[in-house]
Enzyme design. Structure first.
Site, PDB file in Angstrom:
ATOM      1  CG  ASN A   1      -1.984  -1.007   1.220  1.00 16.19           C
ATOM      2  OD1 ASN A   1      -2.115  -1.765   0.260  1.00 16.19           O
ATOM      3  ND2 ASN A   1      -2.774  -1.061   2.273  1.00 16.19           N
TER       4      ASN A   1
ATOM      5  CD  GLU B   1      -5.255   0.362   1.006  1.00 14.25           C
ATOM      6  OE1 GLU B   1      -4.968   1.524   1.355  1.00 14.25           O
ATOM      7  OE2 GLU B   1      -5.761  -0.477   1.777  1.00 14.25           O
TER       8      GLU B   1
HETATM    9  C1  NOJ Z   1      -4.768   2.565   4.236  1.00 11.08           C
HETATM   10  C2  NOJ Z   1      -5.854   1.649   4.686  1.00 11.08           C
HETATM   11  O1  NOJ Z   1      -5.631   0.312   4.367  1.00 11.08           O
HETATM   12  C3  NOJ Z   1      -7.235   2.100   4.254  1.00 11.08           C
HETATM   13  O2  NOJ Z   1      -8.142   1.531   5.150  1.00 11.08           O
HETATM   14  C4  NOJ Z   1      -7.318   3.595   4.227  1.00 11.08           C
HETATM   15  O3  NOJ Z   1      -8.627   4.021   3.955  1.00 11.08           O
HETATM   16  C5  NOJ Z   1      -6.389   4.100   3.138  1.00 11.08           C
HETATM   17  N1  NOJ Z   1      -5.051   3.611   3.363  1.00 11.08           N
HETATM   18  C6  NOJ Z   1      -6.332   5.612   3.030  1.00 11.08           C
HETATM   19  O4  NOJ Z   1      -5.852   6.159   4.200  1.00 11.08           O
END
Ligand code: NOJ
Length: 473
Positions: free
Chosen positions: A311, A374
């Site tokens: 992420n 992500e």
């Molecule tokens: C990290 C997290 O996994 C997710 O839950 C969150 O909404 C996003 N990044 C954005 O902060």
């Protein structure tokens, strides 16, 4: 205004190198009594910026068929979502019973996705802890490791015939540092050891789930299992300074390496061991704040991931520093940005080339397949449908990922944008928007309205990147 990212070499937009697998991450559905529910209601919502709770959020619990339709229209290959532990095992203890309603919900979602040819990519733990486990000291209590394994067994058994891509944990760095998940306000009360204890147990739980899958389920189900870790690229403030390069390496080891080294190599990064052991001894402790895996656990945790999930949102520079506190203090780094960098509404710097540096570093360091699970742009509550800053963000970040793949050889197997729909953003409630679909939270239908970024991503995905001779405006 014409724009191109000009602050780094190889300015061309790349084409036809998209990872074969593209998708969206979204939706921690409102749970039926886990930690998040309690925490967002606590003190009349005073822990949340706008005082809201996550009871309804984007309501994918009821609107999942609509969401599958949207995914289909966007032409994605996969959808990453998480299972709420408390929805499957309400108390956290399997012996207390399983919630069939929860199993049915996820079965319907998985079947619905597969019917449209969309691969489910499933996270077991996206921070929402069953309350029963919160009351027994959550991730600070080693017994949670076995409760997680029990939960994983239920999930693999119920869904593993159709789910072939698993993530044990989402961003353990965040939940081990944050106050939620602990029934106390600040896990940072000195001495700073709780994040390390939490991490230790998460790594053990991850390893048990991996072996469970490997031995009892993989032979039949033939899937892959990994973990999703988050980090900025922490680049050297001055790339010609040996001290700054060393600081960059320390910073990466104290974020990504903290988790990746144990599960890939069986031990914490040597620099973490050295610095935390030394500081613990200097403070007169008779054991290190960084726990140690005994020989049996070292063997158990070693080599327990099929791929790395990443992420990633932002980057910063680092140099040596002895004034920071917390984990940065232990790492002896000081972080900073650059005044020329644009920032999103949350103050996160937009540094597309950081993603390329990071992917290339991950590739060199761990030599494993990578899934970007992500990546996205957070805007204010007033975010609009013509979200050009987000369009630019995706365009530039995705192009940098393509460079890491094509020019640097990073083995990126998939990319997921965060997120499909505006989401309930933890302590920021509804004040931050990450979606490529807009939600008016006072609309009882919670209609998903596509923003310009949804169209842009559909196009990039369909084109496999950026066909030659595009102009960017
Ligand atoms: C990290 C997290 O996994 C997710 O839950 C969150 O909404 C996003 N990044 C954005 O902060």
């Amino acid at each position: 205004m014409q724009w191109r990212q000009r602050s780094y070499p190889e300015d061309d937009f790349l084409y036809d190198v998209f990872p074969p697998f593209i998708g969206y991450s979204n939706v921690r559905i409102p749970n039926r009594g886990g930690w998040m529910k309690m925490w967002s209601h606590e003190n009349n919502g005073s822990f949340i910026s706008d005082g809201t709770n996550g009871d309804v959020a984007c309501d994918s619990y009821h609107k999942y068929t609509e969401d599958i339709k949207i995914l289909k229209e966007l032409g994605v290959h996969f959808y990453r979502f998480s299972i709420a532990w408390s929805r499957i095992v309400p108390t956290g203890f399997v012996a207390d019973g399983i919630n069939q309603g929860g199993i049915d919900y996820y079965n319907n979602l998985i079947d619905g996705l597969l019917a449209e040819g969309i691969v489910p990519f499933v996270t077991l733990y996206h921070w929402d802890l069953p309350l029963g486990l919160g009351r027994t000291n959550s991730w600070l209590n080693e017994t949670i490791v076995n409760h997680f394994e029990d939960y994983a067994r239920v999930v693999f058994r119920e869904f593993g015939d159709r789910v072939k891509l698993w993530l044990t944990f989402n961003e353990p760095y965040e939940f081990c540092r944050a106050s939620y998940n602990y029934l106390e306000e600040s896990p940072f009360k000195e001495p700073l050891e709780k994040p390390y204890v939490c991490a230790h147990h998460v790594i053990m739980a991850h390893a048990l789930a991996y072996h469970l899958y490997d031995k009892e389920f993989r032979p039949m189900q033939q899937g892959k299992i990994g973990i999703t870790l988050n980090t900025n690229w922490a680049g050297p403030r001055d790339p010609n300074s040996a001290a700054d390069l060393a600081a960059s390496s320390r910073a990466m080891n104290f974020t990504f390496g903290w988790w990746a080294n144990p599960i890939v190599r069986g031990e914490y990064p040597p620099i973490m061991r050295e610095l935390i052991d030394r500081k613990s001894a200097e403070a007169g402790r008779n054991s290190s704040r960084l726990p140690t895996f005994d020989a049996e656990w070292t063997e158990l945790i070693n080599g327990t991931t099929d791929f790395l999930g990443l992420n990633h949102y932002s980057s910063h520079y680092v140099e040596y520093g002895n004034t920071s506190t917390g984990i940065e203090g232990d790492a002896e780094v000081r972080g900073s940005g650059d005044p020329s960098w644009e920032q999103n509404a949350l103050g996160w710097s937009i540094v597309p080339w950081g993603l390329r540096k990071l992917l290339t570093w991950l590739h060199m360091e761990y030599k494993l397949p990578i899934y970007v699970t992500e990546n996205g742009y957070g805007a204010a509550a007033s975010d609009y449908l013509d979200d050009q800053p987000r369009v630019r963000y995706y365009t530039n970040y995705i192009n940098e990922m393509l460079k890491a793949i094509k020019l640097d050889g990073a083995d990126v197997r998939g990319y997921a944008a965060w997120s499909l729909i505006d989401n309930y953003e933890w302590s920021l409630g509804y004040t931050a928007r990450f979606g490529v679909h807009y939600l008016n939270y006072s609309d009882p239908n919670l209609t998903r309205v596509p923003k310009a970024s949804a169209d842009k991503l559909r196009q990039i995905f369909a084109d496999n990147g950026f066909p030659p001779n595009q102009t960017f405006s």
